[in-house]
Scaffold this motif. Structure first.
Motif, PDB file in Angstrom:
ATOM      1  N   THR A  30      18.486   1.177  -1.071  1.00  0.00           N
ATOM      2  CA  THR A  30      19.284   2.356  -0.785  1.00  0.00           C
ATOM      3  C   THR A  30      20.387   1.933   0.173  1.00  0.00           C
ATOM      4  O   THR A  30      20.286   0.915   0.833  1.00  0.00           O
TER       5      THR A  30
ATOM      6  N   ASP B  90      10.561  -0.795   7.886  1.00  0.00           N
ATOM      7  CA  ASP B  90      11.949  -0.386   8.065  1.00  0.00           C
ATOM      8  C   ASP B  90      12.859  -1.529   8.480  1.00  0.00           C
ATOM      9  O   ASP B  90      14.087  -1.376   8.468  1.00  0.00           O
TER      10      ASP B  90
ATOM     11  N   GLU C 150       6.450  -0.552   1.535  1.00  0.00           N
ATOM     12  CA  GLU C 150       7.522   0.428   1.701  1.00  0.00           C
ATOM     13  C   GLU C 150       7.519   1.099   3.065  1.00  0.00           C
ATOM     14  O   GLU C 150       8.463   1.818   3.404  1.00  0.00           O
TER      15      GLU C 150
ATOM     16  N   ALA D  83      13.679   0.475  -0.252  1.00  0.00           N
ATOM     17  CA  ALA D  83      14.692   1.045   0.626  1.00  0.00           C
ATOM     18  C   ALA D  83      15.269  -0.019   1.539  1.00  0.00           C
ATOM     19  O   ALA D  83      14.594  -0.978   1.909  1.00  0.00           O
TER      20      ALA D  83
ATOM     21  N   GLU E 152       6.264   6.089  11.268  1.00  0.00           N
ATOM     22  CA  GLU E 152       7.502   6.211  10.507  1.00  0.00           C
ATOM     23  C   GLU E 152       8.536   5.184  10.938  1.00  0.00           C
ATOM     24  O   GLU E 152       9.636   5.155  10.403  1.00  0.00           O
ATOM     25  N   ARG E 153       8.176   4.343  11.910  1.00  0.00           N
ATOM     26  CA  ARG E 153       9.115   3.344  12.433  1.00  0.00           C
ATOM     27  C   ARG E 153       8.348   2.022  12.570  1.00  0.00           C
ATOM     28  O   ARG E 153       7.716   1.775  13.601  1.00  0.00           O
TER      29      ARG E 153
ATOM     30  N   TRP F   3      20.742  -6.063   2.281  1.00  0.00           N
ATOM     31  CA  TRP F   3      20.798  -4.953   3.238  1.00  0.00           C
ATOM     32  C   TRP F   3      21.575  -5.354   4.489  1.00  0.00           C
ATOM     33  O   TRP F   3      22.003  -6.505   4.614  1.00  0.00           O
TER      34      TRP F   3
ATOM     35  N   GLN G 270      16.293   3.463   6.769  1.00  0.00           N
ATOM     36  CA  GLN G 270      15.478   4.661   6.643  1.00  0.00           C
ATOM     37  C   GLN G 270      15.328   5.437   7.952  1.00  0.00           C
ATOM     38  O   GLN G 270      15.004   6.616   7.937  1.00  0.00           O
TER      39      GLN G 270
END
Length: 322
Positions: free
Chosen positions: A44, A210, A207, A229, A183-184, A258, A48
């Motif tokens: 992406t 990050d 996934e 991502a 989430e991190r 990335w 994220q």
């Protein structure tokens, strides 16, 4: 007292000797069958993690051990974490955790090493506001059989260890309950651990990750089909590396699709600077701390400081595509 990796042990990181000829196209899978064709990277356009602000204070550091086992693969894991109390001094065993929720960094040691060998660097990360979890791998740690091909099983070990670490966030009575921000999350590693880390973003993409930090790593055995991502990557490599050629690390870095940066150490070898305090480690640790503050906390001010820390003095050069 932690034992440092000696030059002989680091030279024994003849990781490349084991992985040469075991490319992503020809290596057998764990079932003995030829692996499928690597998928194309599907990144992406942006990282994220949402924008935020990293803590600027230095935390005291706590340390503890987890006894983990993945299907008979013993994975004792050392945790360094921000602790309550005043900063400074050695990490305290089983200290109370500091208030807050902290990103998680999974660290993978090199062949013939152990997590404690990297304690100076990893405690600095913890003091900056990260929970660092470092498994001891069953076949590539000091005192094991040094089966270099087992590196290919280590990305799954790291993902399993991450499962168990994040589970502490909801475990009643645990010192880290409510302190882990699942989430991190980042992965980092040195040498064989750098291969492991690259694998977590390619053939064994986790996934939840990050960001990544790769010290003296190469993509041999795990390929360069970076997938999922976008996850910013920081590569660190000595230009005089006698084990993993600088060109091999640069080739893997060049394939990252990335946001990325590479800290090159013109006088750096395979990584002795990571194992003892000194000017080079200060540049590496300060640069990596700011990278993690940006990539995990989403701190835009930290991003501006990365290149300044990386180019302090004449220790390193910095290729910046963040």
């Amino acid at each position: 007292m932690s034992r440092r990796v000696t030059p002989a042990l680091m030279a024994s990181t003849v990781l490349m000797a084991g992985l040469v000829g075991c490319s992503a196209d020809t290596r057998p899978s764990r079932s003995g069958q030829a692996p499928p064709v690597e998928p194309k990277a599907a990144a992406t356009p942006t990282p994220q993690v949402p924008a935020g602000k990293a803590p600027q204070r230095a935390f005291a550091v706590g340390v503890r051990q987890l006894k983990l086992d993945r299907d008979g693969r013993a994975l004792p894991t050392t945790l360094w974490y921000p602790a309550a109390g005043q900063s400074g001094g050695a990490a305290k065993r089983s200290a109370a955790a500091a208030e807050g929720r902290f990103p998680v960094v999974m660290f993978s040691h090199g062949l013939g090493g152990r997590p404690d060998d990297y304690a100076t660097l990893l405690t600095r990360w913890a003091a900056a506001g990260f929970v660092v979890a470092a498994p001891t791998f069953p076949h590539t740690s000091r005192g094991a059989d040094n089966n270099v091909l087992d590196v290919l099983n280590q990305p799954a070990d790291v993902s399993y260890a991450l499962d168990q670490v994040l589970a502490l966030d909801g475990k009643a009575g645990d010192a880290l309950r409510g302190r882990l921000d699942g989430e991190r999350v980042a992965a980092a590693g040195h040498s064989a651990g750098g291969v492991t880390t690259i694998g977590l973003f390619t053939a064994s993409r986790d996934e939840r990750l990050d960001a990544g930090v790769v010290f003296a790593g190469t993509a041999l055995g795990v390929g360069t089909a970076f997938a999922g991502a976008a996850a910013p990557q920081l590569f660190v490599h000595g230009e005089l590396d006698e084990v993993v050629e600088y060109a091999a690390g640069k080739a893997a870095y060049d394939k990252v699709p990335w946001p990325k940066a590479m800290l090159s150490l013109p006088k750096g070898d395979h990584g002795r600077a990571l194992l003892s305090d000194g000017a080079t480690l200060r540049v590496v640790s300060d640069t990596s701390v700011e990278f993690l503050r940006w990539s995990l906390y989403g701190d835009p001010a930290a991003k501006k400081r990365i290149s300044t820390d990386a180019t302090r003095g004449d220790i390193a050069t910095f290729d910046d595509h963040l």
